[in-house]
Structures are given as C-alpha cells and as structure tokens.
Enzyme design. Structure first.
Site, PDB file in Angstrom:
ATOM      1  N   ASP A 364       3.557  46.186   2.104  1.00  0.00           N
ATOM      2  CA  ASP A 364       4.975  46.024   1.753  1.00  0.00           C
ATOM      3  C   ASP A 364       5.177  44.684   1.057  1.00  0.00           C
ATOM      4  O   ASP A 364       4.220  44.074   0.554  1.00  0.00           O
ATOM      5  CB  ASP A 364       5.834  46.161   3.034  1.00  0.00           C
ATOM      6  CG  ASP A 364       7.247  46.651   2.754  1.00  0.00           C
ATOM      7  OD1 ASP A 364       8.092  45.834   2.347  1.00  0.00           O
ATOM      8  OD2 ASP A 364       7.522  47.857   2.953  1.00  0.00           O
ATOM      9  N   LYS A 471       6.228  52.275  -2.687  1.00  0.00           N
ATOM     10  CA  LYS A 471       7.568  52.145  -2.089  1.00  0.00           C
ATOM     11  C   LYS A 471       8.389  51.332  -3.082  1.00  0.00           C
ATOM     12  O   LYS A 471       8.103  50.165  -3.324  1.00  0.00           O
ATOM     13  CB  LYS A 471       7.473  51.437  -0.736  1.00  0.00           C
ATOM     14  CG  LYS A 471       8.825  51.260  -0.052  1.00  0.00           C
ATOM     15  CD  LYS A 471       8.644  50.708   1.345  1.00  0.00           C
ATOM     16  CE  LYS A 471       9.947  50.251   1.969  1.00  0.00           C
ATOM     17  NZ  LYS A 471       9.741  49.454   3.165  1.00  0.00           N
ATOM     18  N   TRP A 472       9.381  51.947  -3.656  1.00  0.00           N
ATOM     19  CA  TRP A 472      10.160  51.369  -4.772  1.00  0.00           C
ATOM     20  C   TRP A 472      11.496  50.894  -4.215  1.00  0.00           C
ATOM     21  O   TRP A 472      12.366  51.697  -3.898  1.00  0.00           O
ATOM     22  CB  TRP A 472      10.357  52.458  -5.823  1.00  0.00           C
ATOM     23  CG  TRP A 472      11.136  52.075  -7.051  1.00  0.00           C
ATOM     24  CD1 TRP A 472      12.464  51.779  -7.135  1.00  0.00           C
ATOM     25  CD2 TRP A 472      10.633  51.998  -8.390  1.00  0.00           C
ATOM     26  NE1 TRP A 472      12.816  51.524  -8.428  1.00  0.00           N
ATOM     27  CE2 TRP A 472      11.720  51.652  -9.226  1.00  0.00           C
ATOM     28  CE3 TRP A 472       9.380  52.189  -8.971  1.00  0.00           C
ATOM     29  CZ2 TRP A 472      11.580  51.500 -10.606  1.00  0.00           C
ATOM     30  CZ3 TRP A 472       9.255  52.042 -10.344  1.00  0.00           C
ATOM     31  CH2 TRP A 472      10.339  51.693 -11.145  1.00  0.00           C
ATOM     32  N   ASP A 473      11.673  49.592  -4.142  1.00  0.00           N
ATOM     33  CA  ASP A 473      12.832  49.029  -3.456  1.00  0.00           C
ATOM     34  C   ASP A 473      13.891  48.494  -4.433  1.00  0.00           C
ATOM     35  O   ASP A 473      13.627  48.303  -5.632  1.00  0.00           O
ATOM     36  CB  ASP A 473      12.335  47.887  -2.545  1.00  0.00           C
ATOM     37  CG  ASP A 473      13.176  47.749  -1.283  1.00  0.00           C
ATOM     38  OD1 ASP A 473      14.329  48.211  -1.274  1.00  0.00           O
ATOM     39  OD2 ASP A 473      12.671  47.161  -0.311  1.00  0.00           O
ATOM     40  N   ASN A 475      17.029  45.632  -3.706  1.00  0.00           N
ATOM     41  CA  ASN A 475      17.608  44.922  -2.567  1.00  0.00           C
ATOM     42  C   ASN A 475      18.890  44.128  -2.795  1.00  0.00           C
ATOM     43  O   ASN A 475      19.112  43.118  -2.123  1.00  0.00           O
ATOM     44  CB  ASN A 475      16.544  43.993  -1.975  1.00  0.00           C
ATOM     45  CG  ASN A 475      15.691  44.719  -0.953  1.00  0.00           C
ATOM     46  OD1 ASN A 475      16.224  45.389  -0.068  1.00  0.00           O
ATOM     47  ND2 ASN A 475      14.383  44.628  -1.077  1.00  0.00           N
ATOM     48  N   ASP A 540      16.867  50.518   7.231  1.00  0.00           N
ATOM     49  CA  ASP A 540      16.115  49.431   7.859  1.00  0.00           C
ATOM     50  C   ASP A 540      16.335  49.425   9.368  1.00  0.00           C
ATOM     51  O   ASP A 540      15.674  48.688  10.097  1.00  0.00           O
ATOM     52  CB  ASP A 540      16.547  48.074   7.287  1.00  0.00           C
ATOM     53  CG  ASP A 540      15.844  47.767   5.967  1.00  0.00           C
ATOM     54  OD1 ASP A 540      14.905  48.502   5.623  1.00  0.00           O
ATOM     55  OD2 ASP A 540      16.242  46.798   5.285  1.00  0.00           O
TER      56      ASP A 540
HETATM   57  C1  GLA Z   1      14.030  46.094   2.179  1.00  0.00           C
HETATM   58  C2  GLA Z   1      13.379  47.341   2.737  1.00  0.00           C
HETATM   59  C3  GLA Z   1      12.417  46.964   3.831  1.00  0.00           C
HETATM   60  C4  GLA Z   1      11.381  46.013   3.290  1.00  0.00           C
HETATM   61  C5  GLA Z   1      12.058  44.792   2.682  1.00  0.00           C
HETATM   62  C6  GLA Z   1      11.064  43.895   1.973  1.00  0.00           C
HETATM   63  O1  GLA Z   1      14.915  45.541   3.065  1.00  0.00           O
HETATM   64  O2  GLA Z   1      14.338  48.223   3.199  1.00  0.00           O
HETATM   65  O3  GLA Z   1      11.802  48.111   4.360  1.00  0.00           O
HETATM   66  O4  GLA Z   1      10.593  46.686   2.325  1.00  0.00           O
HETATM   67  O5  GLA Z   1      13.048  45.158   1.750  1.00  0.00           O
HETATM   68  O6  GLA Z   1      11.656  42.794   1.415  1.00  0.00           O
END
Ligand code: GLA
Length: 723
Positions: A364, A471-473, A475, A540
C-alpha cells in the site's frame, strides 16, 4: 424488445418483467406514458393527454384546458411551457430561447453504440437500442436520445447528446441524462447517506409530498456522503414487496438528482451531471454527451430492485474477464504498518501469507514516501526502504508463489514534489494560493498533456514489474476547482473525463492487473469506477460493527463481490474489540482479504486465518454469482441477517449477526429467504434436513444457531439434498 407502433406513434420498450412506454405527441414532442410492470398493450395514450386549465401558453391554440405541466415528457427543456423542474437548460448566443424540441427520426437496432471516453453498460446478447433525434429548429440544436434495453435483467439505460448545428455558440447549463415522469405522487425516496468512515451506512427514506428532493455531490467525486443511487417506491414497499424504481448513474463525479412533486401531484425524477457551475460552450458542430443513467423497476420490493441492479452490474458494467473469477485473497500492508513499510516488512508478510490461505501481497502507500507530505506526482521508489525496486520486489513475491499488488494515487500531486515545483499550473485551482488537503492537490486532468505525463511517469517507474493487482486511490475532494487552461464551467466534467482517460491508459499498460479503486475508503463507490475495477475498497472503517451498516447500505445498489472487505484488527477506527469469528463473518460479505501485521499473530491464529480463507473460497461462488436476500437490516435493531443463494437454488449461505446483546435473541425466529420451497436443504453444520418452504415459513430459532459465542455471529451453508 423494442416496438414502434406506427399507427399510434408509440414506442414500447419491454424487458422480461417491465414496460416503458412513450409516444410522439401531436406536436412532435416525446410524451411519456408509462413505466412499470410489463403490459401487453402499446396504446396507453388514454393515461396521457391530461387536461387541466393552466395559465401557461401552449401550442393547442383552441384548447384552454391543455397544460404542458401535467403531461409526461422524455426530455423537458426549460422555457418550453412545462413549468416543472427542467431536465435541460441551454441557450443560444446568450439567450435562453423557447426550446421546442420536435421528433425527427428514430432507429431501433440490436446491441448499442459505445459512449466515447466514458463508462457505460456493456452490450450483451439481450441488448437493443432505440435512438431518437429531436431538433430545435429555431435555434439549430439537435438532441439524440438513446434508450438501451437489457432485457434479461430488467434494466433500461439512457443517455443523450446535444449538438450545435447552427452558426452561433450554444451554452449548456443543465443536462440531465434522464427525465422520468410518473403520474401521481405516492412515493418515498430512498438514498444512501453517509460520511467518511460511514459511507452509505444510512439507508434513508423520505416521503416526498410537494417540492423537490435533491441528491447531489459537489466534491468532484461521487463522495462518502452521497451516492448516485436513488430509488422511489410505494410507501408500503419493503425488502420483499411493493413497487420500487431504482436509478443510478454510470459516473464518478459531481452529480445532481432531483425527485420533484409538482403542484398537480405528479412526480418527476431527473438524474445527471451536476448543473451547479455547469456552463459548457458548444461551438458550431460541437456536441456534448451525458453520462449514462440506468433504471430498473421491481414489484418485488427493494430486495428485487437490488438483485436486478446486481445482475446488471455483473452482466454489463464489470469487465467479463474478472466478473465471475475467484478474487485475490490479499494481505494489504496499510493497517499492518501504515507508512513504516519496507521491502523486508512486505517479504515478512509474504512469508506468512500461505499459512493464512492468502495468495496476493499488496504494498500500500509508503513505497515512494515515508509520510503523506511528499512523493505524489514524482512516484519515485524509496530505494532505501525498497532496495530491489518494485520490479525486484514483485519478482521476489512471485518466486514465493504469490501474486503482487501495488497502491497508486495517480490523480494527485504533493506540494513538496518535483512535479508541482516545476509545474504549479498543473493543479486544479482557481487561485494563485491553492487550498491544500492531506498535503496534496488534484492534478488538472482536463489537460491531455498532464494525463499523458502522469501515465508515462508511472509506467516508467513500474517498467518491467509484473503487477497482478492495483489499488487506485484518490484521497481528497476538489475545492476551488479551476484550470489554467479549461473554461471554468467545464472543469468538473472534463476532469472526470481525464480521470477515465488515465484509468484506461494505465489499465492497458498494466496489462493483466485487477484494479481495485478506492477514495479515502469508499468515497467513489459508483458504477463509473466499477467499469474499470471489479471491486472497490468499501471504507477505511474496518470495525466490523460499523462495517455491517456500511456493507448493508452499499448492497442496496451494488453486488456483494464489488465490496472489498478485509479481516483486520477491527479496532483501528473505534477502539472496539470483536472476536475473530465475528470479523470473518462480516468480512466474508464481500471480496475477502486481510489487513494485519501477521508477525504479531501466533501459528494457532494463522491456522484460524487459513480456515477462514478456505471457508470463504467455499462460498465465493455465491458472492460472485448468487442472489442476495437481506433478511434483517442492522438499522432495524439488534441484529443483521442476510443470505446468498445460488441462481439454481441448490446452495445458500446464511449469516446472522448480533450487534447488541439483548435478552430476546433465544426466542427470535428467523425466516430464511430466496430458497426453492419444494427443495430440501441440509444445514451443513447440524445435518438437519428441511424443505425450503419450512425454512422460509416456519423458520429457525435464533437461539438454536448459537452453539458458540453469541458475539461471534453465525454463518452456515445450506445445500440441496437431491431426492
Ligand atoms: C486511503 C485508503 C487507505 C490507504 C491510505 C493510504 O485512506 O483508503 O486504505 O490506502 O489511503 O494513504
């Protein structure tokens, strides 16, 4: 099936169980007549053409009683005599003119045309399309309405285009993908309300008496707080009975949806990109395409509506390659070590993976930065903590017989990055001092050069690495979103088109990788993202007690296999303790994985985890292909119960969870759902064989379920006993 009744000028769109009917009116507008349970007749014109005296001018010069505001319409432009909430607003050369849209032509064909640059419901063998052209000749504007019917799953998809066929500019200020009028006003509105770490957890129901209910997101994403799913239902509708009309958008950005009840008591549903701030200029010959809206009708309550949408998502939204295949059981490094991750740590997780029945190790956030204040935009591997680089690490993981996954957040840039320092103009902002959130800005993806630059940087960094899972985030939300290059009124939608472009490019370059999208947890859980990623990180919040609500709400619109659910410590957001069994019972609701520091667990623990992984694999086909039946909503009190039943009804998995210790659990009866009444089923734990009819009508006593601890919850498999 789509029929056109030439004589009566009526279009009849039929799916297995539903009918959608409209006609070409005397004035060549498209008049909506009916949507609901399947009917044999085409000619239901008697329901339309309602006459009530109004003060609005109209084209029936001789009929004082004609009132456009009580007719149903398929498209309802502003300033056209229909004084209800309009579905489109456009102006020509600065004037909002009278927008008389006239039917010109139509075609009916098998299959569908793809929507360029945007996700949409993919064609399958049951797909047929009706395409209708309308023109506003005064202003030289052309609309094309698309209705795509997915017969087997009772879903109709709609989208439209507007084209400037004149010589002066046309500006679009509102552009709903669909307008659906209903005669009458007896509806509740259902939406999935939430917030960060509580996404879609509150299934909210409001009675709309008069006025407008709006479901809207203005964050640049579909957001944690809102979801583009919306339904209207009869007030008596519950999980199993009553009429429900479900709607959703195949879109991931700002949206506006309205349910309004007019002064005369009719209901209009509108859904599309948000009109807030929309000001889209079409030069001569240019056109704009709306995202796709999907709709379904159920007379088997909310449960059947959910199952229609689940089938549609699996048939037409998710990529064929992934939809029904076993999903990876991951160990994700985030809750194991957050930013303090390293090659050694990942290899340590990998060394225990097989003992726990895990097949994919996911690195991650943290591989290109020690904290969230830098790294985004540059994406350079931290060679101190990852001396073998991503390719080297991936090779090592593969050599251990495991798959390798990686976290990315491509749409963002940290302030403290080379990219931002050299190109401060590449971020979305309206100000010289842009607002920052989580130390990052959103990259301006309305610009192709930015999309290409990011795609190239990331692919260069990952060159040669074999990656099985991404896993493409995403934020942060968009605030003061503007562009140094793109017109302000077009930024939000063009930004979304840029994100889709980037997703498509990187997906193509990363070849076989399964994508899981994410947005600070579940802030972009929508059909647009599911087109690119068969599963989405649900939240989360991995406290199983809260997750039950989040997963229950999400399942109203999305199939369980799309919800990524991990077995974690469980206490990270709440400090609340839960048993292993309970955590497994909750996490096996969707696509199952782990997020734990495995080095902290004993070999006994790992044996249990392995048992859970195997148990999950046994029921995974029900998650991927089965039907979901919600039996008790967690919102209704102390319990939650649901079942997943195979399409052949030969296998079913029941989960019962107690959320709050109460006295009456012993005597509560649980009636199962979704079984074949005439089949006999064996409870694989107790060995008891009962008819489906008995299990669904007499039920079982909850007290009998708990041979173990009540706080564990309970899951059991029922299999058909062939006579
Ligand atoms: C987000 C995602 C988490 C993790 C963090 C990493 O909050 O939902 O699962 O990947 O970013 O910064």
């Amino acid at each position: 099936m789509i029929r056109f009744n030439q004589k009566e000028q009526i279009f009849h769109l039929q799916t297995k169980n539903t009918s959608y009917v409209f006609c070409i009116s005397d004035f060549n507008s498209l008049e909506h007549l009916y949507y609901g349970k399947k009917i044999p007749d085409d000619n239901v014109k008697h329901i339309g053409n309602r006459q009530i005296y109004g003060h609005v001018a109209h084209e029936h010069r001789e009929k004082r009683e004609f009132n456009a505001s009580v007719q149903g319409f398929e498209i309802a432009p502003f300033n056209s005599g229909d004084i209800r909430t309009p579905s489109v607003i456009y102006n020509c050369d600065g004037n909002v003119d009278c927008n008389r849209l006239r039917y010109r032509s139509h075609q009916i064909y098998k299959g569908r045309k793809q929507i360029d640059g945007m996700p949409y419901s993919r064609e399958s063998e049951d797909t047929e399309t009706l395409q209708i052209t309308l023109t506003d000749d005064d202003n030289q504007v052309e609309f094309t309405l698309f209705y795509t019917v997915f017969q087997n799953v009772d879903v109709i998809a709609r989208h439209q285009t507007i084209k400037n066929t004149g010589k002066t500019n046309v500006t679009v200020q509102k552009f709903a993908s669909a307008c659906v009028d209903f005669y009458g006003m007896d509806y509740d509105v259902i939406t999935l309300e939430g917030m960060y770490i509580y996404e879609r957890a509150m299934v909210s129901r409001n009675r709309i008496k008069r006025g407008t209910f709006k479901n809207e997101s203005l964050t640049g994403t579909t957001s944690h707080c809102k979801n583009p799913f919306i339904a209207i239902c009869s007030p008596n509708a519950d999980e199993e009975m009553g009429e429900v009309y479900g709607f959703n958008l195949v879109y991931s950005g700002n949206f506006s949806e309205e349910v309004s009840v007019s002064f005369l008591g009719d209901t209009r549903v509108l859904l599309g990109i948000s009109d807030v701030g929309l000001y889209w200029t079409l030069k001569p010959n240019e056109s704009l395409c709306s995202p796709e809206a999907v709709m379904t009708y159920s007379n088997g309550g909310i449960g059947q509506m959910s199952r229609n949408f689940h089938d549609h998502v699996r048939q037409s939204i998710i990529e064929k390659e992934f939809v029904y295949s076993a999903r990876p059981i991951v160990i994700n490094s985030w809750e194991a070590s957050y930013f303090a991750v390293s090659e050694d740590k990942v290899l340590e997780l990998a060394s225990s993976a097989k003992d726990c029945g895990i097949d994919t190790v996911v690195l991650d956030d943290g591989w290109f930065r020690p904290h969230d204040k830098q790294g985004l935009g540059d994406w350079r591997t931290d060679k101190e903590r990852f001396p073998s680089g991503i390719k080297g690490l991936a090779d090592k993981i593969h050599a251990m017989g495991l798959k390798f996954g990686l976290w990315l957040e491509p749409e963002m840039v940290n302030e403290n990055s080379e990219l931002y320092k050299t190109h401060p103009e590449y971020v979305l902002t309206t100000s010289k001092t842009p607002l920052i959130s989580r130390h990052q800005y959103i990259l301006d993806l309305t610009r192709d050069e930015v999309v290409n630059l990011i795609a190239d940087r990331i692919s260069q960094e990952l060159e040669g690495a074999e990656i099985d899972y991404i896993k493409w985030d995403f934020n942060r939300y968009a605030t003061e979103a503007g562009s140094f290059k793109t017109a302000q009124g077009e930024v939000y939608h063009r930004q979304m088109l840029g994100s889709y472009k980037l997703l498509a490019i990187l997906k193509q370059r990363l070849g076989k990788a399964l994508f899981e999208t994410c947005c600070g947890g579940g802030g972009r859980f929508d059909l647009g993202m599911l087109y690119y990623s068969p599963q989405i990180w649900t939240s989360d919040n991995t406290d199983p007690y809260a997750r039950v609500f989040i997963q229950n709400g999400t399942s109203v619109a999305y199939p369980v296999s799309t919800l990524s659910c991990h077995f974690t410590r469980g206490d990270c957001t709440s400090g609340r303790e839960s048993t292993y069994e309970f955590r497994y019972n909750v996490a096996s609701f969707g696509s199952y994985g782990y997020e734990l520091d495995l080095s902290e667990y004993s070999s006994e623990d790992k044996k249990m985890f392995k048992g859970y992984s195997e148990k999950y694999r046994e029921i995974e086909d029900l998650n991927l292909k089965g039907d979901l039946y919600r039996i008790i909503s967690p919102e209704s009190g102390s319990f939650c119960a649901y079942m997943k039943v195979s399409k052949q009804k030969d296998k079913a998995y029941l989960t019962f969870l107690e959320l709050n210790a109460t006295g009456f659990v012993e005597s509560t009866t649980l009636r199962l759902k979704g079984l074949d009444p005439d089949k006999q089923y064996k409870n694989e734990e107790s060995g008891v064989v009962l008819y489906g009819s008995t299990l669904m009508n007499v039920g079982i006593r909850i007290g009998d379920l708990f041979r173990k601890k009540r706080s564990d919850g309970y899951s059991v498999l029922f299999t058909e006993v062939k006579k």
